[in-house]
Scaffold this motif. Structure first.
Motif, PDB file in Angstrom:
ATOM      1  N   LYS A  37     -29.699 -21.532 -45.379  1.00 30.66           N
ATOM      2  CA  LYS A  37     -28.377 -21.638 -44.763  1.00 30.66           C
ATOM      3  C   LYS A  37     -28.598 -22.039 -43.319  1.00 30.66           C
ATOM      4  CE  LYS A  37     -23.998 -19.259 -44.646  1.00 30.66           C
ATOM      5  NZ  LYS A  37     -23.510 -19.555 -45.967  1.00 30.66           N
ATOM      6  N   CYS A  38     -28.036 -23.167 -42.931  1.00 26.83           N
ATOM      7  CA  CYS A  38     -28.176 -23.699 -41.573  1.00 26.83           C
ATOM      8  C   CYS A  38     -27.340 -22.865 -40.600  1.00 26.83           C
ATOM      9  CB  CYS A  38     -27.714 -25.161 -41.568  1.00 26.83           C
ATOM     10  SG  CYS A  38     -27.964 -25.990 -39.990  1.00 26.83           S
ATOM     11  N   ALA A  39     -27.639 -22.984 -39.317  1.00 27.05           N
ATOM     12  CA  ALA A  39     -26.883 -22.278 -38.290  1.00 27.05           C
ATOM     13  C   ALA A  39     -25.407 -22.681 -38.306  1.00 27.05           C
ATOM     14  CB  ALA A  39     -27.491 -22.557 -36.915  1.00 27.05           C
ATOM     15  N   CYS A  40     -25.101 -23.907 -38.773  1.00 26.57           N
ATOM     16  CA  CYS A  40     -23.717 -24.385 -38.817  1.00 26.57           C
ATOM     17  C   CYS A  40     -22.956 -23.811 -40.010  1.00 26.57           C
ATOM     18  CB  CYS A  40     -23.672 -25.909 -38.859  1.00 26.57           C
ATOM     19  SG  CYS A  40     -24.163 -26.613 -40.449  1.00 26.57           S
ATOM     20  N   GLY A  41     -23.677 -23.174 -40.945  1.00 30.35           N
ATOM     21  CA  GLY A  41     -23.030 -22.574 -42.103  1.00 30.35           C
ATOM     22  C   GLY A  41     -23.248 -23.335 -43.402  1.00 30.35           C
ATOM     23  N   SER A  42     -23.807 -24.545 -43.314  1.00 31.20           N
ATOM     24  CA  SER A  42     -24.058 -25.342 -44.521  1.00 31.20           C
ATOM     25  C   SER A  42     -25.318 -24.857 -45.224  1.00 31.20           C
ATOM     26  CB  SER A  42     -24.250 -26.819 -44.157  1.00 31.20           C
ATOM     27  OG  SER A  42     -23.100 -27.334 -43.553  1.00 31.20           O
ATOM     28  N   ASN A  43     -25.313 -24.928 -46.544  1.00 30.13           N
ATOM     29  CA  ASN A  43     -26.517 -24.629 -47.324  1.00 30.13           C
ATOM     30  C   ASN A  43     -27.270 -25.925 -47.561  1.00 30.13           C
ATOM     31  OD1 ASN A  43     -25.611 -22.027 -47.409  1.00 30.13           O
ATOM     32  ND2 ASN A  43     -25.094 -22.040 -49.565  1.00 30.13           N
ATOM     33  N   PHE A  44     -28.596 -25.856 -47.585  1.00 29.26           N
ATOM     34  CA  PHE A  44     -29.409 -27.033 -47.880  1.00 29.26           C
ATOM     35  C   PHE A  44     -30.688 -26.608 -48.570  1.00 29.26           C
ATOM     36  CE2 PHE A  44     -30.799 -25.517 -43.776  1.00 29.26           C
ATOM     37  CZ  PHE A  44     -32.154 -25.801 -43.701  1.00 29.26           C
ATOM     38  N   GLU A  45     -31.287 -27.562 -49.293  1.00 23.97           N
ATOM     39  CA  GLU A  45     -32.522 -27.297 -50.025  1.00 23.97           C
ATOM     40  C   GLU A  45     -33.658 -28.136 -49.455  1.00 23.97           C
ATOM     41  OE1 GLU A  45     -31.562 -26.018 -54.557  1.00 23.97           O
ATOM     42  OE2 GLU A  45     -31.646 -28.153 -54.153  1.00 23.97           O
ATOM     43  N   LYS A  46     -34.802 -27.509 -49.297  1.00 26.53           N
ATOM     44  CA  LYS A  46     -36.022 -28.191 -48.850  1.00 26.53           C
ATOM     45  C   LYS A  46     -37.198 -27.455 -49.462  1.00 26.53           C
ATOM     46  CE  LYS A  46     -35.023 -31.142 -45.255  1.00 26.53           C
ATOM     47  NZ  LYS A  46     -33.658 -31.092 -45.102  1.00 26.53           N
ATOM     48  N   THR A  47     -38.299 -28.154 -49.654  1.00 29.18           N
ATOM     49  CA  THR A  47     -39.514 -27.434 -50.025  1.00 29.18           C
ATOM     50  C   THR A  47     -40.017 -26.746 -48.756  1.00 29.18           C
ATOM     51  OG1 THR A  47     -40.949 -29.310 -49.527  1.00 29.18           O
ATOM     52  CG2 THR A  47     -40.137 -29.136 -51.801  1.00 29.18           C
ATOM     53  N   PHE A  48     -40.752 -25.665 -48.919  1.00 33.35           N
ATOM     54  CA  PHE A  48     -41.259 -24.952 -47.746  1.00 33.35           C
ATOM     55  C   PHE A  48     -42.232 -25.831 -46.966  1.00 33.35           C
ATOM     56  CE2 PHE A  48     -44.202 -21.798 -45.754  1.00 33.35           C
ATOM     57  CZ  PHE A  48     -43.308 -21.408 -44.779  1.00 33.35           C
ATOM     58  N   THR A  49     -42.987 -26.680 -47.671  1.00 37.07           N
ATOM     59  CA  THR A  49     -43.932 -27.581 -47.002  1.00 37.07           C
ATOM     60  C   THR A  49     -43.199 -28.497 -46.018  1.00 37.07           C
ATOM     61  OG1 THR A  49     -45.287 -27.547 -48.999  1.00 37.07           O
ATOM     62  CG2 THR A  49     -45.768 -29.271 -47.398  1.00 37.07           C
ATOM     63  N   LYS A  50     -42.086 -29.090 -46.460  1.00 33.69           N
ATOM     64  CA  LYS A  50     -41.308 -29.966 -45.565  1.00 33.69           C
ATOM     65  C   LYS A  50     -40.718 -29.161 -44.418  1.00 33.69           C
ATOM     66  CE  LYS A  50     -39.890 -33.836 -48.393  1.00 33.69           C
ATOM     67  NZ  LYS A  50     -38.774 -34.561 -48.995  1.00 33.69           N
TER      68      LYS A  50
END
Length: 69
Positions: A37-50
Motif C-alpha cells: 500500500k503506497c503512502a497515497c493509499g493506492s495498492n500495488f504489486e511488485k516482487t521484493f527483488t524489484k
C-alpha cells in the motif's frame, strides 16, 4: 552469502526504507509478487527483488515506471 528473507524481515525492510506498507502475509520466494500500500493509499504489486534493488518503492502513479530503452 545468501540471505534468507522471511515475511517478517521483508516487512521490517519495507517499514524502514519506504513510506509504503506491506499487505502480503506470506512469502514464498523471490519471484512472488507482493502486495503493498503506497503512502497515497493506492495498492500495488511488485516482487521484493524489484522493490529492494530497483528502488521501486511507490505505486505507478507516484513513481511512474521508467521508459524502456
Amino acid at each position: 552469502m545468501n540471505k534468507r528473507w522471511t515475511i517478517g524481515k521483508i516487512k521490517e525492510f519495507v517499514e524502514k526504507n519506504s513510506e509504503s506498507k506491506l499487505l502480503t502475509t506470506e512469502y514464498h520466494g523471490f519471484s512472488q509478487k507482493l502486495l503493498f500500500k503506497c503512502a497515497c493509499g493506492s495498492n500495488f504489486e511488485k516482487t521484493f527483488t524489484k522493490f529492494k534493488n530497483n528502488n521501486q518503492r511507490k505505486c505507478d502513479v507516484c513513481q511512474p515506471p521508467k521508459a524502456s530503452r
